[in-house]
Design an enzyme around this catalytic site. Structure first.
Site, short mmCIF file in Angstrom:
data_model
loop_
_atom_site.label_atom_id
_atom_site.label_comp_id
_atom_site.label_asym_id
_atom_site.label_seq_id
_atom_site.Cartn_x
_atom_site.Cartn_y
_atom_site.Cartn_z
N PRO A 86 35.38 37.31 50.92
CA PRO A 86 35.20 36.95 49.51
C PRO A 86 36.36 36.08 49.03
CG PRO A 86 35.94 39.23 49.73
CD PRO A 86 35.65 38.73 51.11
N CYS A 110 37.58 34.26 45.39
CA CYS A 110 37.44 33.90 43.98
C CYS A 110 37.57 32.39 43.82
CB CYS A 110 38.56 34.53 43.16
SG CYS A 110 38.30 36.25 42.81
N ALA A 134 34.93 38.24 44.52
CA ALA A 134 35.11 39.40 43.65
C ALA A 134 34.32 39.16 42.36
CB ALA A 134 36.58 39.61 43.33
N GLN A 152 30.78 41.03 46.51
CA GLN A 152 31.90 41.98 46.39
C GLN A 152 31.98 42.42 44.92
OE1 GLN A 152 36.06 40.71 46.44
NE2 GLN A 152 36.49 42.29 47.97
N TYR A 155 43.81 46.03 42.99
CA TYR A 155 42.90 46.08 41.85
C TYR A 155 42.51 47.54 41.57
CZ TYR A 155 43.16 41.10 42.48
OH TYR A 155 43.66 39.83 42.58
N ARG A 165 36.02 47.32 51.08
CA ARG A 165 37.21 46.58 51.51
C ARG A 165 38.44 47.35 51.04
NH1 ARG A 165 39.22 40.24 50.99
NH2 ARG A 165 39.32 40.09 53.24
N LEU A 209 44.87 35.61 58.62
CA LEU A 209 45.46 34.63 59.54
C LEU A 209 44.83 34.68 60.92
CD1 LEU A 209 49.18 34.56 58.38
CD2 LEU A 209 47.41 32.85 58.02
N ARG A 254 40.89 31.39 54.20
CA ARG A 254 41.47 30.04 54.12
C ARG A 254 40.99 29.14 55.25
NH1 ARG A 254 47.34 32.61 53.42
NH2 ARG A 254 46.29 34.05 54.82
C1 LIG Z 1 41.03 31.17 47.39
C2 LIG Z 1 41.06 32.62 47.76
C3 LIG Z 1 40.38 33.53 46.98
C4 LIG Z 1 40.35 34.89 47.34
N1 LIG Z 1 39.59 35.77 46.61
C5 LIG Z 1 39.39 37.03 47.08
C6 LIG Z 1 38.42 37.88 46.49
O1 LIG Z 1 37.67 37.48 45.61
N2 LIG Z 1 38.32 39.14 46.97
C7 LIG Z 1 39.09 39.60 48.00
O2 LIG Z 1 38.96 40.76 48.41
N3 LIG Z 1 39.99 38.79 48.61
C8 LIG Z 1 40.14 37.52 48.20
N4 LIG Z 1 40.99 36.67 48.86
C9 LIG Z 1 41.64 37.14 50.09
C10 LIG Z 1 40.81 36.72 51.31
O3 LIG Z 1 39.51 37.30 51.26
C11 LIG Z 1 41.51 37.11 52.65
O4 LIG Z 1 41.58 38.51 52.73
C12 LIG Z 1 42.90 36.51 52.77
O5 LIG Z 1 42.94 35.17 52.34
C13 LIG Z 1 43.37 36.59 54.23
O6 LIG Z 1 42.47 35.92 55.10
P1 LIG Z 1 42.78 34.41 55.63
O7 LIG Z 1 44.11 34.48 56.35
O8 LIG Z 1 41.63 34.10 56.56
O9 LIG Z 1 42.85 33.51 54.45
C14 LIG Z 1 41.06 35.33 48.49
C15 LIG Z 1 41.78 34.39 49.25
C16 LIG Z 1 41.77 33.06 48.91
C17 LIG Z 1 42.51 32.08 49.80
#
Ligand SMILES: Cc1cc2nc3c(=O)[nH]c(=O)nc-3n(C[C@H](O)[C@H](O)[C@H](O)COP(=O)(O)O)c2cc1C
Length: 373
Positions: A25, A27, A59, A102, A185, A233, A304, A327
């Site tokens: 997810p 945002c 979210a 979510q 949260y 989650r 990551l 990301r």
């Molecule tokens: C732009 C952005 C928005 C995010 N929004 C949410 C969200 O809505 N809900 C959530 O649980 N995590 C959110 N995250 C966290 C990601 O879901 C993820 O857990 C975190 O970025 C680590 O994964 P990655 O290394 O692949 O980016 C967000 C991350 C990014 C970069």
């Protein structure tokens, strides 16, 4: 060559996913009064063509005060439901990717500005701001306006809001619901002894701190069709001494499994500004591994994971059953195609894009008729 583990199907509850790649997810801070906009069509639209198995909608607040920012998506009334339906209708017309939402409440971390405007808390009574709520009247950062501690009526209202949002998700035909109990949260705030200082039966012991999140799980599980998965989650640790940790997470995961949770998605942090996160490739995978050792339901690792072999190894070694990308897939929305090409897997591609298949990856796409013309 044997089929790569990343591209083996897996069941979550009663649904079968064609591979192990989940879109986490994310945002977008691009909604108006909780309603999805054209941005969501574009953003979710291209991710729906990515070849991943499951797309998780950002979210989504169950009540307006549960938004992180004034531009968060919501699912609390007919207008927000209609806006989401418009997006989903378009996605469904062009992609059969499984879609989860979510459901979230931001608790004491609500009422902030957009990240690209600094993300600071907005005071109640100021445009775009409102009074936050939490388990206790303790703010996230010392200089912030403290939340109001939820009383019995407030807890009941939020339980009802989660259940009502789950019913709307069911009406929308969503394939799964994920409950957001991570990242500091509201539900995570109840779990962590740092943010939860209540003296009633929702605070103190681990049993008491897990009570409200488990009540929310039960309410959502009951409101969403029994054959469709409800997942959770969690943050596997606060990364702060004396906070929520992996042992407590494992205990929660077991209780969730016993109550019918279909999968656990293991993230970390977000509860306390003092957190010391050892960020690096796969840094949260050990947390997923610990949960996986304790439950039989699928476990999702995230954080990551950027490299195809790294993702394959995470599944292949049994550290997790699925990997989630955030990301990485924003940066490269065709990551699953490239992973399939690299590892020797297959993905679905829309008919309109079949001619994009590079010559050396003859069997990349699953669809019939993918031969060059
Ligand atoms: C732009 C952005 C928005 C995010 N929004 C949410 C969200 O809505 N809900 C959530 O649980 N995590 C959110 N995250 C966290 C990601 O879901 C993820 O857990 C975190 O970025 C680590 O994964 P990655 O290394 O692949 O980016 C967000 C991350 C990014 C970069």
């Amino acid at each position: 060559m044997s089929r790569p583990k990343l591209f083996e199907p897996i069941g979550i509850g009663d649904i079968t996913l064609p591979n192990r790649i989940v879109i986490a997810p994310m945002c977008q801070y691009s909604a108006v009064d909780g309603c999805m906009t054209d941005w969501h069509l574009i953003h979710l639209g291209h991710l729906a063509l990515s070849g991943a198995a499951l797309l998780t909608i950002e979210a989504t607040a169950v009540e307006p005060e549960g938004r992180i920012t004034y531009a968060d998506v919501g699912l609390w009334d007919d207008a927000t439901e209609r806006a989401m339906r418009r997006t989903l209708d378009s996605l469904r017309a062009h992609s059969d990717i499984a879609i989860a939402v979510q459901l979230a409440h931001a608790g004491r971390k609500a009422s902030t500005d957009l990240p690209w405007r600094g993300g600071a808390q907005i005071e109640p009574g100021t445009a775009g701001g409102w009074q936050t709520v939490g388990p206790s009247a303790r703010s996230f950062a010392a200089n912030e306006n403290a939340p109001v501690a939820l009383d019995a009526a407030g807890l009941a209202r939020i339980r009802t809001s989660f259940a009502e949002a789950a019913r709307r998700a069911a009406r929308l035909g969503l394939d799964a619901v994920q409950i957001h109990a991570a990242h500091g949260y509201l539900l995570h705030e109840f779990l962590s002894p740092i943010s939860n200082r209540r003296g009633d039966h929702y605070g103190g012991s681990l049993e008491n701190r897990t009570r409200f999140p488990l009540e929310i799980f039960d309410a959502v599980r009951e409101a969403f069709p029994a054959e469709k998965p409800v997942t959770v989650r969690v943050s596997g640790t606060d990364w702060v001494e004396g906070g929520w940790d992996i042992e407590q997470t494992v205990s929660l995961a077991k209780q969730l499994e016993a109550r019918g949770c279909a999968a656990i998605h293991v993230s970390s942090g977000g509860l306390d500004p003092r957190q010391q996160i050892p960020a690096g490739p796969s840094y949260q995978v050990p947390l997923a591994r610990a949960v996986k050792a304790a439950v039989s339901i699928p476990v999702v690792a995230v954080g990551l994971i950027t490299d195809f072999d790294q993702a394959e190894a995470t599944i292949g070694t049994g550290d997790a059953d699925l990997i989630a990308l955030a990301r990485t897939i924003l940066y490269d929305p065709r990551w699953p195609w490239h992973a399939a090409a690299h590892l020797g897997g297959h993905v679905k591609a829309p008919a309109q894009y079949l001619r994009s298949q590079p010559r050396q990856y003859k069997a990349l796409f699953d669809l019939p008729g993918s031969a060059e013309t």
